[in-house]
Design an enzyme around this catalytic site. Structure first.
Site, PDB file in Angstrom:
ATOM      1  N   TYR A 129      15.565  30.969   4.075  1.00 20.17           N
ATOM      2  CA  TYR A 129      14.356  31.970   4.496  1.00 20.17           C
ATOM      3  C   TYR A 129      14.539  32.378   5.949  1.00 20.17           C
ATOM      4  O   TYR A 129      14.925  31.400   6.820  1.00 20.17           O
ATOM      5  CB  TYR A 129      12.992  31.459   4.164  1.00 20.17           C
ATOM      6  CG  TYR A 129      13.046  31.146   2.737  1.00 20.17           C
ATOM      7  CD1 TYR A 129      13.046  32.154   1.775  1.00 20.17           C
ATOM      8  CD2 TYR A 129      12.410  29.937   2.155  1.00 20.17           C
ATOM      9  CE1 TYR A 129      13.063  32.031   0.440  1.00 20.17           C
ATOM     10  CE2 TYR A 129      12.222  29.828   0.744  1.00 20.17           C
ATOM     11  CZ  TYR A 129      12.425  30.733  -0.064  1.00 20.17           C
ATOM     12  OH  TYR A 129      12.142  30.889  -1.439  1.00 20.17           O
TER      13      TYR A 129
ATOM     14  N   LYS B   1       0.951  -1.195  -0.108  1.00 25.08           N
ATOM     15  CA  LYS B   1       0.089  -0.037  -0.068  1.00 25.08           C
ATOM     16  C   LYS B   1       0.848   1.295   0.018  1.00 25.08           C
ATOM     17  O   LYS B   1       2.184   1.128   0.161  1.00 25.08           O
ATOM     18  CB  LYS B   1      -0.773  -0.041   1.311  1.00 25.08           C
ATOM     19  CG  LYS B   1      -0.250   0.120   2.556  1.00 25.08           C
ATOM     20  CD  LYS B   1      -1.096  -0.166   3.753  1.00 25.08           C
ATOM     21  CE  LYS B   1      -0.302   0.008   4.938  1.00 25.08           C
ATOM     22  NZ  LYS B   1      -1.122  -0.142   6.060  1.00 25.08           N
TER      23      LYS B   1
ATOM     24  N   ARG C 262     -10.824   0.503  14.343  1.00 23.11           N
ATOM     25  CA  ARG C 262     -10.925   1.119  13.017  1.00 23.11           C
ATOM     26  C   ARG C 262     -12.055   0.426  12.247  1.00 23.11           C
ATOM     27  O   ARG C 262     -13.112   0.095  12.625  1.00 23.11           O
ATOM     28  CB  ARG C 262      -9.438   0.926  12.363  1.00 23.11           C
ATOM     29  CG  ARG C 262      -9.059   2.046  11.367  1.00 23.11           C
ATOM     30  CD  ARG C 262      -7.602   2.122  10.884  1.00 23.11           C
ATOM     31  NE  ARG C 262      -7.457   0.926  10.213  1.00 23.11           N
ATOM     32  CZ  ARG C 262      -6.100   0.728   9.580  1.00 23.11           C
ATOM     33  NH1 ARG C 262      -5.142   1.467   9.963  1.00 23.11           N
ATOM     34  NH2 ARG C 262      -6.023  -0.499   9.033  1.00 23.11           N
TER      35      ARG C 262
ATOM     36  N   MET D  12      11.185  24.610  -0.097  1.00 19.14           N
ATOM     37  CA  MET D  12      10.367  23.611  -1.174  1.00 19.14           C
ATOM     38  C   MET D  12      11.009  22.901  -1.927  1.00 19.14           C
ATOM     39  O   MET D  12      10.804  21.499  -2.136  1.00 19.14           O
ATOM     40  CB  MET D  12       9.215  24.544  -1.941  1.00 19.14           C
ATOM     41  CG  MET D  12       8.211  23.433  -2.261  1.00 19.14           C
ATOM     42  SD  MET D  12       6.918  24.418  -3.409  1.00 19.14           S
ATOM     43  CE  MET D  12       6.032  25.255  -2.134  1.00 19.14           C
TER      44      MET D  12
HETATM   45  C1  LIG Z   1      -0.444  -1.408   7.003  1.00 15.93           C
HETATM   46  C2  LIG Z   1      -0.946  -2.666   7.296  1.00 15.93           C
HETATM   47  C3  LIG Z   1      -0.361  -3.687   7.490  1.00 15.93           C
HETATM   48  C4  LIG Z   1       1.199  -3.666   7.618  1.00 15.93           C
HETATM   49  O1  LIG Z   1       1.607  -3.316   8.618  1.00 15.93           O
HETATM   50  P1  LIG Z   1       3.347  -3.130   9.153  1.00 15.93           P
HETATM   51  O2  LIG Z   1       3.479  -2.784  10.301  1.00 15.93           O
HETATM   52  O3  LIG Z   1       4.021  -1.990   8.072  1.00 15.93           O
HETATM   53  O4  LIG Z   1       3.843  -4.366   8.553  1.00 15.93           O
HETATM   54  C5  LIG Z   1      -0.849  -4.889   7.832  1.00 15.93           C
HETATM   55  N1  LIG Z   1      -2.288  -5.075   7.669  1.00 15.93           N
HETATM   56  C6  LIG Z   1      -2.930  -3.904   7.689  1.00 15.93           C
HETATM   57  C7  LIG Z   1      -4.710  -4.025   7.771  1.00 15.93           C
HETATM   58  C8  LIG Z   1      -2.490  -2.811   7.441  1.00 15.93           C
HETATM   59  O5  LIG Z   1      -3.028  -1.761   7.333  1.00 15.93           O
END
Ligand SMILES: *Cc1c(COP(=O)(O)O)cnc(C)c1O
Length: 391
Positions: free
Chosen positions: A284, A43, A144, A332
């Site tokens: 700056y 992700k 969550r 930037m």
């Molecule tokens: C991001 C995530 C992971 C991976 O987490 P890490 O700590 O980076 O290994 C696994 N499961 C879910 C649902 C996540 O959101």
């Protein structure tokens, strides 16, 4: 360290070390007593490393690929077609629109059911003669996404009615508090809740087994009981520790600290090197004033690229194996660093913003510390526009 992949343009670049990724995969394979499947979490543009560049390296090494967005899952399928790779199990962890769910069904990508908004999808799947593999998310204490234990099994009745089109293949939960502690009481309570939810699910759906996946990096390292059928490894796959506490716990639980190999380095070539006289101001707000004649390098990197402005006055970069302090504020698109001790002339230099140079290293953790954040955020915020090269 001579840059192994410096492009000719003046922009910065990211080097991805395939051998390090393979070494991290090996580590998790070596833990796999009872051989859980190894899932790679790609992700967030592969934690900022670059999904397009890292996917071809990672795909052959792992059993499952996890992403957040539907588009990323479709990119995995596209890559498989282009490269003639055998399709992997791909699971989209994030929320989806009904249109996306239908497209994923066509692409044979798994989805996560975390609420009741699936009746419409089920109707449309039926109309099109499609089936969608799904995983039920249980909220065991993160607060969550997912069904709480109190919602089970009543709120999942719709899954039984949609069994002809929604094929429940797995169950998952996500830990809240493995990384911030060195004892795992809360995680163990979550595991027990998950086991209870899993039993209820099996009874409700009349199934005898599901693919259970629960552990992210820290739990996959520290909690053998939480490895179940598959682990979802993110940060550690990229060679970064989930937290200092996890590293400390690994020493206790595994008796030695396993070596993780950072995959990413971030470098740039200077756009100018010059002397500033004693008393000259830099940046700056004129927050820095040279106490003596100072040779500076102007680097084409700034907070637009993901170099945090908060590290102004604290950070250093590496040039020719020497620490070079960042002078004044991060801008930037620019950084000014002191290279007086690192070079003897005004020729362009290569600066390492994250990574190793000689005996020195600026880790993502170090940069995160200066920026009052965590390594996850540092790498995930590296600009998608930065060129990535696999080395
Ligand atoms: C991001 C995530 C992971 C991976 O987490 P890490 O700590 O980076 O290994 C696994 N499961 C879910 C649902 C996540 O959101």
């Amino acid at each position: 360290m001579p840059p192994s992949a410096s492009p000719s343009s003046s922009a910065s670049w990211i080097e991805l070390d395939a051998a390090s990724l393979r070494a991290n995969v090996e580590l998790f394979r070596s833990f796999a007593r009872g051989s859980p499947q190894l899932g790679a979490v790609l992700k967030g543009n592969a934690y900022g490393h670059g999904l397009d560049e890292l996917l071809p390296v990672t795909h052959p090494l792992v059993d499952v690929i996890y992403v957040i967005a539907a588009d990323d899952a479709l990119r995995v399928r596209e890559l498989e077609r282009q490269a003639g790779l055998a399709p992997r199990q791909v699971v989209v962890l994030g929320a989806l629109t009904a249109d996306e769910a239908l497209e994923l069904a066509r692409a044979q990508v798994d989805v996560v059911v975390a609420d009741r908004a699936w009746t419409d999808v089920a109707t449309r799947l039926r109309a099109e003669g499609l089936r969608l593999a799904c995983h039920v998310h249980i909220d065991t204490g993160l607060g969550r996404e997912g069904f709480t234990l109190a919602q089970l099994p009543e709120e999942l009745g719709f899954l039984r009615e949609a069994a002809d089109v929604l094929e429940v293949r797995g169950a998952l939960t996500h830990f809240a508090n493995v990384e911030d502690v060195t004892e795992q009481d809360y995680a163990r309570a979550q595991t027990h809740a998950f086991d209870e939810a899993h039993d209820r699910l099996l009874r409700l759906l009349g199934l005898d087994r599901l693919q259970r996946h629960v552990a992210a990096s820290a739990a996959a390292l520290l909690m053998p009981d939480a490895r179940y059928e598959a682990v979802r490894v993110g940060i550690a796959l990229y060679g970064l520790w989930p937290s200092p506490e996890t590293r400390l716990s690994a020493r206790l639980v595994l008796r030695e600290v396993p070596r993780l190999h950072p995959v990413l380095s971030w470098r740039c070539r200077s756009q100018a090197v010059k002397w500033l006289p004693e008393g000259a101001f830099v940046g700056y707000g004129c927050t820095y004033r040279c106490p003596q004649p100072t040779r500076v390098a102007v680097l084409p990197v700034g907070y637009f690229d993901g170099y945090p402005r908060l590290v102004s006055g604290k950070a250093h970069v590496l040039v020719n194996g020497q620490r070079c302090p960042v002078l004044g504020r991060v801008m930037m698109n620019h950084l000014v660093v002191d290279v007086t001790l690192a070079t003897n002339d005004d020729a362009p230099v290569v600066a390492t913003l994250i990574g190793q140079d000689g005996n020195e290293c600026v880790s993502a953790e170090l940069l995160a510390g200066w920026a009052q954040t965590i390594n996850y955020e540092i790498v995930a915020r590296l600009g998608a526009h930065i060129r990535r090269v696999v080395v």
